[in-house]
Write a protein that holds these residues in place. Structure first.
Motif, PDB file in Angstrom:
ATOM      1  N   GLY A 199       0.799  -1.211   0.000  1.00  0.00           N
ATOM      2  CA  GLY A 199       0.000   0.000   0.000  1.00  0.00           C
ATOM      3  C   GLY A 199       0.829   1.258   0.000  1.00  0.00           C
ATOM      4  N   LEU A 200       2.074   1.166  -0.478  1.00  0.00           N
ATOM      5  CA  LEU A 200       2.994   2.294  -0.482  1.00  0.00           C
ATOM      6  C   LEU A 200       3.476   2.598  -1.889  1.00  0.00           C
ATOM      7  CD1 LEU A 200       5.178   1.202   2.578  1.00  0.00           C
ATOM      8  CD2 LEU A 200       3.457   3.021   2.572  1.00  0.00           C
ATOM      9  N   ALA A 201       4.088   3.761  -2.048  1.00  0.00           N
ATOM     10  CA  ALA A 201       4.688   4.169  -3.312  1.00  0.00           C
ATOM     11  C   ALA A 201       6.098   4.671  -3.051  1.00  0.00           C
ATOM     12  CB  ALA A 201       3.851   5.273  -3.966  1.00  0.00           C
ATOM     13  N   GLY A 202       6.841   4.886  -4.119  1.00  0.00           N
ATOM     14  CA  GLY A 202       8.196   5.404  -3.972  1.00  0.00           C
ATOM     15  C   GLY A 202       8.239   6.729  -3.251  1.00  0.00           C
ATOM     16  N   THR A 203       7.222   7.534  -3.462  1.00  0.00           N
ATOM     17  CA  THR A 203       7.163   8.852  -2.818  1.00  0.00           C
ATOM     18  C   THR A 203       6.950   8.766  -1.307  1.00  0.00           C
ATOM     19  OG1 THR A 203       4.824   8.937  -3.419  1.00  0.00           O
ATOM     20  CG2 THR A 203       6.380  10.075  -4.874  1.00  0.00           C
ATOM     21  N   ASP A 204       6.560   7.585  -0.813  1.00  0.00           N
ATOM     22  CA  ASP A 204       6.368   7.411   0.625  1.00  0.00           C
ATOM     23  C   ASP A 204       7.673   7.106   1.358  1.00  0.00           C
ATOM     24  OD1 ASP A 204       3.514   7.704   0.674  1.00  0.00           O
ATOM     25  OD2 ASP A 204       3.368   5.705  -0.231  1.00  0.00           O
ATOM     26  N   MET A 205       8.719   6.750   0.614  1.00  0.00           N
ATOM     27  CA  MET A 205       9.972   6.347   1.243  1.00  0.00           C
ATOM     28  C   MET A 205      10.724   7.559   1.801  1.00  0.00           C
ATOM     29  SD  MET A 205      10.101   3.062   1.065  1.00  0.00           S
ATOM     30  CE  MET A 205       8.321   3.112   1.229  1.00  0.00           C
ATOM     31  N   ALA A 206      11.332   7.365   2.975  1.00  0.00           N
ATOM     32  CA  ALA A 206      12.108   8.437   3.606  1.00  0.00           C
ATOM     33  C   ALA A 206      13.603   8.287   3.348  1.00  0.00           C
ATOM     34  CB  ALA A 206      11.847   8.457   5.106  1.00  0.00           C
ATOM     35  N   GLY A 207      14.023   7.157   2.787  1.00  0.00           N
ATOM     36  CA  GLY A 207      15.437   6.976   2.497  1.00  0.00           C
ATOM     37  C   GLY A 207      15.774   5.519   2.228  1.00  0.00           C
ATOM     38  N   ILE A 208      17.015   5.312   1.810  1.00  0.00           N
ATOM     39  CA  ILE A 208      17.531   3.977   1.518  1.00  0.00           C
ATOM     40  C   ILE A 208      18.827   3.797   2.300  1.00  0.00           C
ATOM     41  CG2 ILE A 208      18.267   2.353  -0.269  1.00  0.00           C
ATOM     42  CD1 ILE A 208      16.824   4.104  -2.313  1.00  0.00           C
ATOM     43  N   LEU A 209      18.902   2.734   3.083  1.00  0.00           N
ATOM     44  CA  LEU A 209      20.120   2.384   3.798  1.00  0.00           C
ATOM     45  C   LEU A 209      20.904   1.389   2.947  1.00  0.00           C
ATOM     46  CD1 LEU A 209      18.638   1.627   7.355  1.00  0.00           C
ATOM     47  CD2 LEU A 209      19.175   3.855   6.350  1.00  0.00           C
ATOM     48  N   ILE A 210      22.145   1.707   2.633  1.00  0.00           N
ATOM     49  CA  ILE A 210      22.966   0.821   1.822  1.00  0.00           C
ATOM     50  C   ILE A 210      23.999   0.128   2.705  1.00  0.00           C
ATOM     51  CG2 ILE A 210      24.582   0.676  -0.111  1.00  0.00           C
ATOM     52  CD1 ILE A 210      21.713   1.277  -0.964  1.00  0.00           C
ATOM     53  N   THR A 211      24.024  -1.193   2.640  1.00  0.00           N
ATOM     54  CA  THR A 211      24.980  -1.949   3.448  1.00  0.00           C
ATOM     55  C   THR A 211      26.385  -1.893   2.852  1.00  0.00           C
ATOM     56  OG1 THR A 211      24.446  -4.010   2.268  1.00  0.00           O
ATOM     57  CG2 THR A 211      23.204  -3.513   4.291  1.00  0.00           C
ATOM     58  N   HIS A 212      26.484  -2.019   1.524  1.00  0.00           N
ATOM     59  CA  HIS A 212      27.770  -1.936   0.834  1.00  0.00           C
ATOM     60  C   HIS A 212      27.500  -1.833  -0.657  1.00  0.00           C
ATOM     61  CE1 HIS A 212      26.830  -6.207   0.632  1.00  0.00           C
ATOM     62  NE2 HIS A 212      27.770  -6.383  -0.280  1.00  0.00           N
ATOM     63  N   GLU A 213      28.562  -1.668  -1.440  1.00  0.00           N
ATOM     64  CA  GLU A 213      28.439  -1.240  -2.832  1.00  0.00           C
ATOM     65  C   GLU A 213      28.349  -2.363  -3.857  1.00  0.00           C
ATOM     66  OE1 GLU A 213      32.861  -1.718  -2.051  1.00  0.00           O
ATOM     67  OE2 GLU A 213      31.111  -1.023  -0.950  1.00  0.00           O
ATOM     68  N   HIS A 214      28.294  -3.626  -3.469  1.00  0.00           N
ATOM     69  CA  HIS A 214      28.207  -4.696  -4.455  1.00  0.00           C
ATOM     70  C   HIS A 214      26.881  -4.619  -5.208  1.00  0.00           C
ATOM     71  CE1 HIS A 214      31.442  -7.270  -2.211  1.00  0.00           C
ATOM     72  NE2 HIS A 214      31.947  -6.256  -2.867  1.00  0.00           N
ATOM     73  N   SER A 215      26.904  -5.069  -6.451  1.00  0.00           N
ATOM     74  CA  SER A 215      25.777  -4.822  -7.351  1.00  0.00           C
ATOM     75  C   SER A 215      24.469  -5.432  -6.860  1.00  0.00           C
ATOM     76  CB  SER A 215      26.097  -5.341  -8.758  1.00  0.00           C
ATOM     77  OG  SER A 215      26.288  -6.748  -8.744  1.00  0.00           O
ATOM     78  N   ASP A 216      24.536  -6.547  -6.140  1.00  0.00           N
ATOM     79  CA  ASP A 216      23.298  -7.163  -5.667  1.00  0.00           C
ATOM     80  C   ASP A 216      22.672  -6.379  -4.513  1.00  0.00           C
ATOM     81  OD1 ASP A 216      25.616  -8.099  -4.270  1.00  0.00           O
ATOM     82  OD2 ASP A 216      24.438  -9.690  -3.334  1.00  0.00           O
ATOM     83  N   HIS A 217      23.279  -5.244  -4.163  1.00  0.00           N
ATOM     84  CA  HIS A 217      22.729  -4.374  -3.124  1.00  0.00           C
ATOM     85  C   HIS A 217      22.441  -2.956  -3.621  1.00  0.00           C
ATOM     86  CE1 HIS A 217      23.445  -7.260   0.198  1.00  0.00           C
ATOM     87  NE2 HIS A 217      24.342  -7.695  -0.667  1.00  0.00           N
ATOM     88  N   ILE A 218      22.912  -2.622  -4.823  1.00  0.00           N
ATOM     89  CA  ILE A 218      22.699  -1.246  -5.320  1.00  0.00           C
ATOM     90  C   ILE A 218      22.177  -1.199  -6.762  1.00  0.00           C
ATOM     91  CG2 ILE A 218      24.505  -0.350  -3.798  1.00  0.00           C
ATOM     92  CD1 ILE A 218      26.249   0.009  -6.367  1.00  0.00           C
ATOM     93  N   ARG A 219      21.866  -2.324  -7.363  1.00  0.00           N
ATOM     94  CA  ARG A 219      21.552  -2.366  -8.797  1.00  0.00           C
ATOM     95  C   ARG A 219      20.447  -1.385  -9.190  1.00  0.00           C
ATOM     96  NH1 ARG A 219      20.999  -7.447  -9.082  1.00  0.00           N
ATOM     97  NH2 ARG A 219      23.142  -7.886  -9.739  1.00  0.00           N
ATOM     98  N   GLY A 220      19.424  -1.253  -8.381  1.00  0.00           N
ATOM     99  CA  GLY A 220      18.299  -0.375  -8.723  1.00  0.00           C
ATOM    100  C   GLY A 220      18.425   1.038  -8.210  1.00  0.00           C
ATOM    101  N   LEU A 221      19.564   1.346  -7.615  1.00  0.00           N
ATOM    102  CA  LEU A 221      19.708   2.626  -6.927  1.00  0.00           C
ATOM    103  C   LEU A 221      19.673   3.827  -7.858  1.00  0.00           C
ATOM    104  CD1 LEU A 221      20.052   3.581  -4.021  1.00  0.00           C
ATOM    105  CD2 LEU A 221      22.534   3.464  -4.338  1.00  0.00           C
ATOM    106  N   GLY A 222      20.275   3.706  -9.039  1.00  0.00           N
ATOM    107  CA  GLY A 222      20.298   4.828  -9.970  1.00  0.00           C
ATOM    108  C   GLY A 222      18.908   5.249 -10.410  1.00  0.00           C
ATOM    109  N   VAL A 223      18.112   4.286 -10.802  1.00  0.00           N
ATOM    110  CA  VAL A 223      16.754   4.587 -11.284  1.00  0.00           C
ATOM    111  C   VAL A 223      15.888   5.142 -10.163  1.00  0.00           C
ATOM    112  CG1 VAL A 223      14.647   3.619 -12.281  1.00  0.00           C
ATOM    113  CG2 VAL A 223      16.883   2.853 -13.113  1.00  0.00           C
ATOM    114  N   ILE A 224      15.923   4.488  -9.001  1.00  0.00           N
ATOM    115  CA  ILE A 224      15.075   4.936  -7.900  1.00  0.00           C
ATOM    116  C   ILE A 224      15.497   6.324  -7.417  1.00  0.00           C
ATOM    117  CG2 ILE A 224      16.363   3.931  -5.952  1.00  0.00           C
ATOM    118  CD1 ILE A 224      13.693   3.000  -4.810  1.00  0.00           C
TER     119      ILE A 224
END
Length: 265
Positions: free
Chosen positions: A43-68
């Motif tokens: 029941g949420l949208a991207g506009t509802d998010m307050a932030g993204i916590l990144i654990t580390h820079e490997h692709s399986d953790h940041i792949r969608g970060l650019g678009v979002i």
């Protein structure tokens, strides 16, 4: 407070954690389309998010970060070295680097009404962390990509209401599998990944009466099976020295392809 795994596995990770008023993601290692589909199911949208916590820079953790980042302009939290790696990652494309918010391990910070504590983990990345998130008296944690655990990690995982814990590989499958020798050594090393057995042993140290949910996450596609991770962890708990049995807790494997059940705390 609630928690759900949108995706967890060696191919991509994204976890939602939220209160009534504040909603965050831990990692964005799958496509923006999949992330938004998961949020929509809540029941949420991207506009509802307050932030993204990144654990580390490997692709399986940041792949969608650019678009979002380009679509929703969300603050991105990570250690300075992790953010430096993200900033120079060409595969993410151009995005507003002003969104990058450096944090320090062992220093609490607030996102809305969520108190977040990053804590150090050992992994072959620039400066990786796991996260403990608290709202009032409730607390959850996401702890993956750990080559090993120690007393420091145990202390940061005590007293939780829910946890997503790495159960990456079965040691025998990895040792006899097709991976090259150097990759096997990396995964098995102190800066690699937590095995099913070690996940169970770590859980033995943090189980308590009010732990409502255990997700086993970040499973390897090649060196594990969900059923094997589940049964191995349960066996370690049942044969461990803690006063609990595996049947005392709700344990499930977080899928790489499907959302988990929502945990309400």
């Amino acid at each position: 407070m609630r928690m759900v795994s949108i995706a967890s596995g060696s191919s991509g990770n994204c976890i939602y954690i939220g209160s009534d008023d504040t909603h965050i993601l831990v990692d964005a290692g799958i496509s923006n389309k999949r992330i938004m589909a998961g949020l929509n199911d809540l029941g949420l949208a991207g506009t509802d998010m307050a932030g993204i916590l990144i654990t580390h820079e490997h692709s399986d953790h940041i792949r969608g970060l650019g678009v979002i980042s380009r679509k929703y302009h969300l603050p991105i939290y990570g250690t300075q070295k992790t953010l430096n790696e993200i900033s120079s990652c060409s595969s993410l494309g151009n995005f507003d680097k002003g969104l990058l918010k450096p944090i320090d391990p062992d220093v609490d910070f607030m996102v809305g009404d969520l108190k977040i504590r990053p804590f150090k983990i050992d992994h072959d990345a620039a400066d990786p962390v796991a996260y403990r998130v608290e709202n009032g008296k409730k607390s959850v944690a996401v702890a993956t990509d750990m080559g090993h655990y120690d007393e420091y990690i145990v202390e940061n995982l005590k007293g939780l209401d829910a946890v997503l814990l790495e159960s990456n590989h079965d040691v025998r499958m990895l040792e006899t599998g097709p991976y090259p020798y150097h990759l096997k050594r990396r995964i098995l090393g102190d800066r690699g990944h937590l095995s099913n057995e070690n996940a169970g042993r770590l859980l033995n140290r943090i189980l308590h009466d009010h732990l409502k949910k255990i997700f086993l996450g970040h499973l390897s596609r090649e060196n594990n099976y969900p059923e094997l991770a589940y049964e191995t962890v349960r066996l370690e708990i049942d044969e461990g020295s803690c006063p609990y049995g595996a049947s005392d807790f709700s344990i499930s494997v977080a899928s790489r392809d499907q959302m988990s059940d929502v945990v309400y705390l």
